[in-house]
Scaffold this motif. Structure first.
Motif, PDB file in Angstrom:
ATOM      1  N   GLY A  18       0.822  -1.211   0.000  1.00  0.00           N
ATOM      2  CA  GLY A  18       0.000   0.000   0.000  1.00  0.00           C
ATOM      3  C   GLY A  18       0.849   1.251   0.000  1.00  0.00           C
ATOM      4  N   GLU A  19       0.299   2.326   0.511  1.00  0.00           N
ATOM      5  CA  GLU A  19       0.914   3.644   0.393  1.00  0.00           C
ATOM      6  C   GLU A  19       2.211   3.780   1.194  1.00  0.00           C
ATOM      7  N   ILE A  20       3.154   4.507   0.603  1.00  0.00           N
ATOM      8  CA  ILE A  20       4.387   4.910   1.277  1.00  0.00           C
ATOM      9  C   ILE A  20       4.338   6.422   1.425  1.00  0.00           C
ATOM     10  N   SER A  21       4.585   6.921   2.621  1.00  0.00           N
ATOM     11  CA  SER A  21       4.661   8.356   2.858  1.00  0.00           C
ATOM     12  C   SER A  21       6.087   8.718   3.262  1.00  0.00           C
ATOM     13  N   TYR A  22       6.327  10.014   3.417  1.00  0.00           N
ATOM     14  CA  TYR A  22       7.637  10.426   3.916  1.00  0.00           C
ATOM     15  C   TYR A  22       7.836   9.930   5.345  1.00  0.00           C
ATOM     16  N   ASN A  23       6.746   9.806   6.098  1.00  0.00           N
ATOM     17  CA  ASN A  23       6.858   9.232   7.440  1.00  0.00           C
ATOM     18  C   ASN A  23       7.390   7.802   7.370  1.00  0.00           C
ATOM     19  N   THR A  24       6.949   7.051   6.343  1.00  0.00           N
ATOM     20  CA  THR A  24       7.447   5.683   6.160  1.00  0.00           C
ATOM     21  C   THR A  24       8.945   5.706   5.889  1.00  0.00           C
ATOM     22  N   ILE A  25       9.363   6.606   5.011  1.00  0.00           N
ATOM     23  CA  ILE A  25      10.789   6.721   4.684  1.00  0.00           C
ATOM     24  C   ILE A  25      11.601   7.030   5.931  1.00  0.00           C
ATOM     25  N   MET A  26      11.114   7.981   6.739  1.00  0.00           N
ATOM     26  CA  MET A  26      11.840   8.366   7.951  1.00  0.00           C
ATOM     27  C   MET A  26      11.794   7.266   9.013  1.00  0.00           C
ATOM     28  N   GLU A  27      10.777   6.431   8.963  1.00  0.00           N
ATOM     29  CA  GLU A  27      10.717   5.306   9.889  1.00  0.00           C
ATOM     30  C   GLU A  27      11.762   4.258   9.525  1.00  0.00           C
ATOM     31  N   ILE A  28      11.967   4.055   8.238  1.00  0.00           N
ATOM     32  CA  ILE A  28      12.965   3.090   7.777  1.00  0.00           C
ATOM     33  C   ILE A  28      14.379   3.620   8.016  1.00  0.00           C
ATOM     34  N   PHE A  29      14.595   4.884   7.706  1.00  0.00           N
ATOM     35  CA  PHE A  29      15.917   5.515   7.840  1.00  0.00           C
ATOM     36  C   PHE A  29      15.804   6.773   8.709  1.00  0.00           C
ATOM     37  N   PRO A  30      15.772   6.639  10.028  1.00  0.00           N
ATOM     38  CA  PRO A  30      15.621   7.819  10.888  1.00  0.00           C
ATOM     39  C   PRO A  30      16.934   8.514  11.233  1.00  0.00           C
ATOM     40  N   TRP A  31      18.063   7.947  10.823  1.00  0.00           N
ATOM     41  CA  TRP A  31      19.349   8.358  11.388  1.00  0.00           C
ATOM     42  C   TRP A  31      19.947   9.614  10.761  1.00  0.00           C
ATOM     43  N   GLY A  32      19.727   9.820   9.477  1.00  0.00           N
ATOM     44  CA  GLY A  32      20.429  10.921   8.815  1.00  0.00           C
ATOM     45  C   GLY A  32      21.865  10.595   8.478  1.00  0.00           C
ATOM     46  N   ASN A  33      22.199   9.285   8.414  1.00  0.00           N
ATOM     47  CA  ASN A  33      23.541   8.902   7.952  1.00  0.00           C
ATOM     48  C   ASN A  33      23.703   9.286   6.485  1.00  0.00           C
ATOM     49  N   THR A  34      24.924   9.567   6.076  1.00  0.00           N
ATOM     50  CA  THR A  34      25.162  10.063   4.725  1.00  0.00           C
ATOM     51  C   THR A  34      25.904   9.056   3.863  1.00  0.00           C
ATOM     52  N   MET A  35      25.682   9.164   2.568  1.00  0.00           N
ATOM     53  CA  MET A  35      26.304   8.264   1.589  1.00  0.00           C
ATOM     54  C   MET A  35      27.797   8.555   1.478  1.00  0.00           C
ATOM     55  N   GLN A  36      28.596   7.499   1.546  1.00  0.00           N
ATOM     56  CA  GLN A  36      30.039   7.618   1.373  1.00  0.00           C
ATOM     57  C   GLN A  36      30.508   6.574   0.371  1.00  0.00           C
ATOM     58  N   THR A  37      31.584   6.885  -0.329  1.00  0.00           N
ATOM     59  CA  THR A  37      32.137   5.928  -1.288  1.00  0.00           C
ATOM     60  C   THR A  37      33.614   5.689  -0.990  1.00  0.00           C
ATOM     61  N   PHE A  38      34.069   4.481  -1.369  1.00  0.00           N
ATOM     62  CA  PHE A  38      35.424   4.016  -1.078  1.00  0.00           C
ATOM     63  C   PHE A  38      35.941   3.202  -2.264  1.00  0.00           C
ATOM     64  N   SER A  39      37.235   2.933  -2.227  1.00  0.00           N
ATOM     65  CA  SER A  39      37.851   1.970  -3.138  1.00  0.00           C
ATOM     66  C   SER A  39      38.427   0.836  -2.304  1.00  0.00           C
ATOM     67  N   PHE A  40      38.042  -0.411  -2.638  1.00  0.00           N
ATOM     68  CA  PHE A  40      38.480  -1.585  -1.896  1.00  0.00           C
ATOM     69  C   PHE A  40      39.068  -2.611  -2.868  1.00  0.00           C
ATOM     70  N   THR A  41      40.054  -3.337  -2.400  1.00  0.00           N
ATOM     71  CA  THR A  41      40.502  -4.500  -3.160  1.00  0.00           C
ATOM     72  C   THR A  41      39.522  -5.645  -2.925  1.00  0.00           C
ATOM     73  N   GLY A  42      39.597  -6.649  -3.773  1.00  0.00           N
ATOM     74  CA  GLY A  42      38.756  -7.825  -3.580  1.00  0.00           C
ATOM     75  C   GLY A  42      39.017  -8.479  -2.236  1.00  0.00           C
ATOM     76  N   ALA A  43      40.278  -8.507  -1.810  1.00  0.00           N
ATOM     77  CA  ALA A  43      40.630  -9.097  -0.513  1.00  0.00           C
ATOM     78  C   ALA A  43      39.986  -8.310   0.625  1.00  0.00           C
ATOM     79  N   GLU A  44      39.928  -6.989   0.495  1.00  0.00           N
ATOM     80  CA  GLU A  44      39.295  -6.170   1.534  1.00  0.00           C
ATOM     81  C   GLU A  44      37.788  -6.363   1.547  1.00  0.00           C
TER      82      GLU A  44
END
Length: 546
Positions: free
Chosen positions: A381-407
């Motif tokens: 059924g319906e998804i609201s912004y409240n649903t989004i904030m319930e799933i992700f309430p933290w405010g963590n931010t997207m970060q990117t990295f470079s890793f080897t396969g071993a890492e």
């Protein structure tokens, strides 16, 4: 011989006169105060946060544009006509921007008022049309020297000048982060110019020709780029920056070409601070002894400007109503219970990780199970912004990295260490917590819980490597290939994991490329990308043998 000397002397003075006329010289000595804020991210309302009082952590009501207004107005009253108010981008973000397209933030900012500003990357989150609307709505000039656009409604001036009551002429130019296209969705008609040094040199030359006594760069490029700019370009007296959310208790004075000195200041983020910079020039150069930077925290003791509170209140009231409005649809039930998201492949986890990988443009994406909240089955059924904030309430931010396969293998061993196998003696002091289990995108992994788990102490020190990862494959264009230990892969995750949370020591020893795009914003954009339809079934990307 005497006649020749006279001719040479006359020629010398003629040449000197020509040079003096053709080359702009620095004007008068004096002082300008620039006060501003950066990276508000839609935090126009005050909010609760943990602060230290006499060494103890306590909760306080902090931040908000009404407190920022009080502080700025007080500073302006101390030197009427000699203070310039600036904002350094990312004033908007999240549901407030989604519903009101910047009008809520501008209602507060315009009432301060702000004299000049620049865009950040988040001003482009909803595309060029909304950005153009934002530019037209703002009562102050937005400037940016490296914004490239073919649209008239999005075009900005590179520079802006003002002459203060004390006669000092101040010139400003703006810079936007070069990674704009990878952080947001500006559309095909907008780009960020990549050569910040060349653009800045041109702006400095232009502002000098226009007789500016003080030149200030307003930037949304991050502290590292600010430092490089100061090291590379002479003629900039001060840089007021943003984008990296750096909380600067004191200024940095960076030496550039031929000993030129530039002062840098940046005032944190989330409407928690105001920065006040006094720039004093003498004989055209920064007088470091008489220049200063003051960081002012928006604590509970700072009064709120009541006219600002009144101006923004209707948006707060309306936002509460809008947060419950439909923004998408779950086609089927989505299980976000802890038992699922922290223990095995989850359809919701797949959707969240796929959205993160698409947004970041990486080979692989990880979303820690502990970061997915709600602990319930979200019904079809319906998804609201409240649903989004319930799933992700933290405010963590997207970060990117470079890793080897071993890492990458090390990372997945930590994820596997969070799982408890049959007869497994789980000691939390030397195992990854349950929330460390990763939902993944771009990988197919097989885990065997009968094998030895990785042991990691509470200081995130590896005590014993794990042996639970039986196989790992990378997915590309519908095909899968074995992970190669020496090959480099790009990885996206959120800042909790990226900062080494849940004992993820492989991330802690790396330097992240920070986006400042929150987890909830990535999810909201993912829902928009899938036309509001959230439909996902498990595809066997995580196989757990017990």
């Amino acid at each position: 011989m005497k006649r020749c000397t006279v001719r040479v002397g006359k020629l010398f003075f003629v040449l000197m006169a020509i040079m003096a006329f053709s080359m702009p010289s620095w004007g008068k000595d004096g002082t300008a105060t620039i006060v501003g804020f950066n990276d508000m991210h839609g935090k126009i309302f005050s909010y609760e946060a943990t602060v230290k009082v006499d060494g103890e952590k306590v909760k306080e009501d902090v931040g908000g544009i009404a407190r920022i207004a009080s502080v700025i107005r007080e500073i302006k009253s101390q030197s009427p006509g000699n203070v310039v108010v600036a904002q350094m981008g990312d004033t908007v973000e999240g549901p407030l921007f989604f519903f009101f397209h910047g009008k809520a933030e501008l209602a507060g900012i315009d009432a301060i008022p702000v004299d000049v500003g620049i865009p950040g990357n988040h001003e482009f989150d909803l595309g060029a049309d909304v950005f153009g609307q934002f530019v037209r709505t703002a009562s102050f000039p937005l400037i940016c020297a490296n914004l490239e656009t073919s649209r008239d409604d999005c075009e900005l001036s590179s520079t802006w000048t003002i002459t203060l009551e004390n006669g000092v002429k101040v010139g400003f130019f703006g810079l936007l982060c070069t990674e704009l296209a990878s952080l947001t969705t500006p559309g095909p008609d907008i780009a960020a110019g990549q050569d910040l040094i060349a653009v800045s040199e041109k702006c400095v030359e232009d502002l000098r020709e226009r007789g500016c006594d003080v030149i200030v760069a307003l930037t949304h490029v991050g502290i590292d780029s600010d430092r490089k700019l100061a090291e590379s370009v002479s003629g900039i007296h001060a840089i007021l920056g943003g984008h990296s959310h750096t909380v600067m208790e004191s200024p940095e004075v960076v030496e550039g070409p031929d000993g030129w000195k530039t002062m840098i200041g940046q005032a944190g983020a989330m409407a928690r601070y105001v920065g006040s910079m006094t720039v004093t020039v003498k004989e055209g150069k920064l007088d470091t002894e008489k220049s200063s930077w003051k960081l002012i925290e928006m604590r509970q003791s700072v009064p709120k400007a009541q006219d600002i509170e009144i101006a923004i209140k209707p948006y707060g009231d309306e936002l509460k109503k809008n947060l419950s409005k439909k923004v998408g649809t779950f086609v089927s039930d989505m299980d976000a219970t802890k038992l699922v998201v922290r223990g095995r492949e989850s359809a919701l986890g797949d959707y969240l990780a796929d959205g993160l990988r698409r947004k970041a443009g990486t080979d692989v994406a990880f979303v820690n199970g502990g970061g997915i909240r709600g602990d319930r089955v979200f019904p079809a059924g319906e998804i609201s912004y409240n649903t989004i904030m319930e799933i992700f309430p933290w405010g963590n931010t997207m970060q990117t990295f470079s890793f080897t396969g071993a890492e990458l293998r090390e990372v997945m061993e930590i994820s596997a260490s969070a799982l408890k196998g049959t007869g497994d003696e789980y000691d939390p002091a030397v195992r990854a917590p349950s929330g460390a289990f990763l939902q993944i995108s771009g990988l197919k992994v097989v885990l065997d819980l009968t094998k030895a788990p990785a042991l990691i102490d509470n200081d995130s020190k590896l005590l014993r490597p794990g042996a639970r990862v039986l196989s790992m494959e990378i997915e590309r264009a519908g095909e899968v290939f074995p992970i190669e230990d020496d090959k480099i892969y790009t990885v996206a995750t959120y800042s909790w994991t990226g900062g080494g949370g849940d004992k993820y020591y492989p991330f802690a020893r790396k330097k992240a490329v920070e986006s400042y795009v929150t987890d909830s914003d990535v999810l909201a954009e993912t829902i928009r990308h899938t036309a509001g339809i959230v439909e996902k079934s498990k595809d066997g990307r995580i196989v757990v043998k017990k």
